[in-house]
Design a protein around this motif. Structure first.
Motif, PDB file in Angstrom:
ATOM      1  N   MET A   1       0.839  -1.176   0.000  1.00 29.28           N
ATOM      2  CA  MET A   1       0.000   0.000   0.000  1.00 29.28           C
ATOM      3  C   MET A   1       0.881   1.236   0.000  1.00 29.28           C
ATOM      4  SD  MET A   1      -2.997   0.756   2.644  1.00 29.28           S
ATOM      5  CE  MET A   1      -3.646   2.341   2.855  1.00 29.28           C
ATOM      6  N   SER A   2       0.638   2.126  -0.916  1.00 24.58           N
ATOM      7  CA  SER A   2       1.445   3.331  -1.009  1.00 24.58           C
ATOM      8  C   SER A   2       0.690   4.526  -0.427  1.00 24.58           C
ATOM      9  CB  SER A   2       1.810   3.609  -2.474  1.00 24.58           C
ATOM     10  OG  SER A   2       0.636   3.858  -3.209  1.00 24.58           O
ATOM     11  N   PHE A   3       1.448   5.516  -0.034  1.00 23.37           N
ATOM     12  CA  PHE A   3       0.889   6.730   0.556  1.00 23.37           C
ATOM     13  C   PHE A   3       0.504   7.700  -0.555  1.00 23.37           C
ATOM     14  CE2 PHE A   3       1.307  11.015   2.250  1.00 23.37           C
ATOM     15  CZ  PHE A   3       0.474  10.921   3.340  1.00 23.37           C
ATOM     16  N   VAL A   4      -0.719   8.167  -0.527  1.00 22.03           N
ATOM     17  CA  VAL A   4      -1.180   9.177  -1.478  1.00 22.03           C
ATOM     18  C   VAL A   4      -1.643  10.400  -0.707  1.00 22.03           C
ATOM     19  CG1 VAL A   4      -1.769   7.713  -3.453  1.00 22.03           C
ATOM     20  CG2 VAL A   4      -3.379   7.950  -1.591  1.00 22.03           C
ATOM     21  N   TRP A   5      -1.808  11.509  -1.384  1.00 21.98           N
ATOM     22  CA  TRP A   5      -2.084  12.786  -0.735  1.00 21.98           C
ATOM     23  C   TRP A   5      -3.378  12.781   0.067  1.00 21.98           C
ATOM     24  CZ3 TRP A   5      -6.535  15.353  -1.817  1.00 21.98           C
ATOM     25  CH2 TRP A   5      -7.215  14.960  -2.966  1.00 21.98           C
ATOM     26  N   TRP A   6      -4.386  12.047  -0.362  1.00 23.44           N
ATOM     27  CA  TRP A   6      -5.661  12.096   0.344  1.00 23.44           C
ATOM     28  C   TRP A   6      -5.625  11.365   1.675  1.00 23.44           C
ATOM     29  CZ3 TRP A   6      -8.085   7.498   1.183  1.00 23.44           C
ATOM     30  CH2 TRP A   6      -7.737   6.433   0.358  1.00 23.44           C
ATOM     31  N   HIS A   7      -4.616  10.550   1.921  1.00 22.89           N
ATOM     32  CA  HIS A   7      -4.474   9.937   3.242  1.00 22.89           C
ATOM     33  C   HIS A   7      -4.240  11.024   4.299  1.00 22.89           C
ATOM     34  CE1 HIS A   7      -3.159   5.942   1.272  1.00 22.89           C
ATOM     35  NE2 HIS A   7      -4.442   5.900   1.576  1.00 22.89           N
ATOM     36  N   ALA A   8      -3.428  11.994   3.967  1.00 24.73           N
ATOM     37  CA  ALA A   8      -3.170  13.100   4.902  1.00 24.73           C
ATOM     38  C   ALA A   8      -4.434  13.927   5.121  1.00 24.73           C
ATOM     39  CB  ALA A   8      -2.043  13.975   4.372  1.00 24.73           C
ATOM     40  N   VAL A   9      -5.211  14.126   4.069  1.00 24.63           N
ATOM     41  CA  VAL A   9      -6.456  14.884   4.205  1.00 24.63           C
ATOM     42  C   VAL A   9      -7.432  14.154   5.117  1.00 24.63           C
ATOM     43  CG1 VAL A   9      -8.466  15.753   2.940  1.00 24.63           C
ATOM     44  CG2 VAL A   9      -6.181  16.016   1.976  1.00 24.63           C
ATOM     45  N   VAL A  10      -7.539  12.860   4.954  1.00 25.42           N
ATOM     46  CA  VAL A  10      -8.449  12.065   5.778  1.00 25.42           C
ATOM     47  C   VAL A  10      -8.051  12.120   7.249  1.00 25.42           C
ATOM     48  CG1 VAL A  10      -9.200   9.687   6.258  1.00 25.42           C
ATOM     49  CG2 VAL A  10      -9.157  10.537   3.909  1.00 25.42           C
ATOM     50  N   VAL A  11      -6.771  12.186   7.532  1.00 28.55           N
ATOM     51  CA  VAL A  11      -6.302  12.222   8.910  1.00 28.55           C
ATOM     52  C   VAL A  11      -6.409  13.634   9.496  1.00 28.55           C
ATOM     53  CG1 VAL A  11      -4.265  11.965  10.374  1.00 28.55           C
ATOM     54  CG2 VAL A  11      -4.796  10.246   8.649  1.00 28.55           C
ATOM     55  N   TRP A  12      -6.030  14.653   8.763  1.00 31.84           N
ATOM     56  CA  TRP A  12      -5.946  16.018   9.303  1.00 31.84           C
ATOM     57  C   TRP A  12      -7.259  16.790   9.251  1.00 31.84           C
ATOM     58  CZ3 TRP A  12      -2.305  17.586  12.372  1.00 31.84           C
ATOM     59  CH2 TRP A  12      -1.101  16.920  12.349  1.00 31.84           C
ATOM     60  N   LEU A  13      -8.121  16.518   8.321  1.00 33.16           N
ATOM     61  CA  LEU A  13      -9.363  17.281   8.198  1.00 33.16           C
ATOM     62  C   LEU A  13     -10.247  17.199   9.445  1.00 33.16           C
ATOM     63  CD1 LEU A  13     -10.826  19.136   6.252  1.00 33.16           C
ATOM     64  CD2 LEU A  13     -12.021  17.127   5.375  1.00 33.16           C
ATOM     65  N   PRO A  14     -10.447  16.021  10.027  1.00 30.66           N
ATOM     66  CA  PRO A  14     -11.252  15.990  11.259  1.00 30.66           C
ATOM     67  C   PRO A  14     -10.587  16.687  12.441  1.00 30.66           C
ATOM     68  CG  PRO A  14     -11.103  13.804  10.297  1.00 30.66           C
ATOM     69  CD  PRO A  14     -10.145  14.681   9.553  1.00 30.66           C
ATOM     70  N   MET A  15      -9.275  16.861  12.408  1.00 33.81           N
ATOM     71  CA  MET A  15      -8.577  17.497  13.526  1.00 33.81           C
ATOM     72  C   MET A  15      -8.595  19.025  13.457  1.00 33.81           C
ATOM     73  SD  MET A  15      -7.806  15.112  15.500  1.00 33.81           S
ATOM     74  CE  MET A  15      -6.792  15.982  16.646  1.00 33.81           C
ATOM     75  N   LEU A  16      -8.998  19.598  12.341  1.00 31.66           N
ATOM     76  CA  LEU A  16      -9.017  21.058  12.212  1.00 31.66           C
ATOM     77  C   LEU A  16      -9.895  21.742  13.258  1.00 31.66           C
ATOM     78  CD1 LEU A  16      -8.915  21.637   8.371  1.00 31.66           C
ATOM     79  CD2 LEU A  16      -7.121  22.035  10.046  1.00 31.66           C
ATOM     80  N   PRO A  17     -11.112  21.265  13.548  1.00 31.51           N
ATOM     81  CA  PRO A  17     -11.886  21.923  14.616  1.00 31.51           C
ATOM     82  C   PRO A  17     -11.181  21.894  15.973  1.00 31.51           C
ATOM     83  CG  PRO A  17     -13.291  20.435  13.370  1.00 31.51           C
ATOM     84  CD  PRO A  17     -11.894  20.218  12.890  1.00 31.51           C
ATOM     85  N   THR A  18     -10.465  20.818  16.246  1.00 23.22           N
ATOM     86  CA  THR A  18      -9.742  20.715  17.514  1.00 23.22           C
ATOM     87  C   THR A  18      -8.618  21.735  17.586  1.00 23.22           C
ATOM     88  OG1 THR A  18     -10.266  18.371  17.658  1.00 23.22           O
ATOM     89  CG2 THR A  18      -8.413  19.163  18.979  1.00 23.22           C
ATOM     90  N   PHE A  19      -7.805  21.809  16.545  1.00 21.45           N
ATOM     91  CA  PHE A  19      -6.694  22.774  16.531  1.00 21.45           C
ATOM     92  C   PHE A  19      -7.207  24.203  16.599  1.00 21.45           C
ATOM     93  CE2 PHE A  19      -4.303  19.373  14.040  1.00 21.45           C
ATOM     94  CZ  PHE A  19      -3.762  18.841  15.193  1.00 21.45           C
ATOM     95  N   TRP A  20      -8.261  24.518  15.849  1.00 19.85           N
ATOM     96  CA  TRP A  20      -8.809  25.866  15.865  1.00 19.85           C
ATOM     97  C   TRP A  20      -9.378  26.193  17.246  1.00 19.85           C
ATOM     98  CZ3 TRP A  20     -13.328  28.309  16.935  1.00 19.85           C
ATOM     99  CH2 TRP A  20     -13.379  29.651  16.586  1.00 19.85           C
ATOM    100  N   SER A  21     -10.056  25.236  17.870  1.00 15.37           N
ATOM    101  CA  SER A  21     -10.645  25.469  19.193  1.00 15.37           C
ATOM    102  C   SER A  21      -9.573  25.729  20.244  1.00 15.37           C
ATOM    103  CB  SER A  21     -11.492  24.268  19.614  1.00 15.37           C
ATOM    104  OG  SER A  21     -12.567  24.098  18.731  1.00 15.37           O
ATOM    105  N   ILE A  22      -8.494  24.956  20.208  1.00 16.19           N
ATOM    106  CA  ILE A  22      -7.400  25.170  21.163  1.00 16.19           C
ATOM    107  C   ILE A  22      -6.805  26.556  20.973  1.00 16.19           C
ATOM    108  CG2 ILE A  22      -5.070  24.424  21.817  1.00 16.19           C
ATOM    109  CD1 ILE A  22      -6.020  21.544  21.191  1.00 16.19           C
TER     110      ILE A  22
END
Length: 66
Positions: A1-22
């Motif tokens: 399995m190779s790493f593609v750009w959307w793997h990072a999006v899937v991981v980081w997108l849900p964390m954006l509300p957390t980072f912004w809230s902090i």
């Protein structure tokens, strides 16, 4: 399995509300210091859901920038 750009999006997108809230909690003043601590505990220990709850309810309790 190779790493593609959307793997990072899937991981980081849900964390954006957390980072912004902090960031918002640290940069704004609250009526009581306990309120700030409570929001930080919620956002840090319940990451995605806590950030979304803060955006919809807790953001209104912040008084203004420090």
């Amino acid at each position: 399995m190779s790493f593609v750009w959307w793997h990072a999006v899937v991981v980081w997108l849900p964390m954006l509300p957390t980072f912004w809230s902090i960031w918002h909690i640290w940069s704004h003043d609250f009526p009581r210091p306990q309120a700030r601590a409570l929001w930080l505990v919620l956002v840090v220990f319940v990451p995605v859901i806590g950030g979304i709850i803060y955006i919809f309810t807790g953001r209104k309790t912040a008084l203004g920038k420090i």
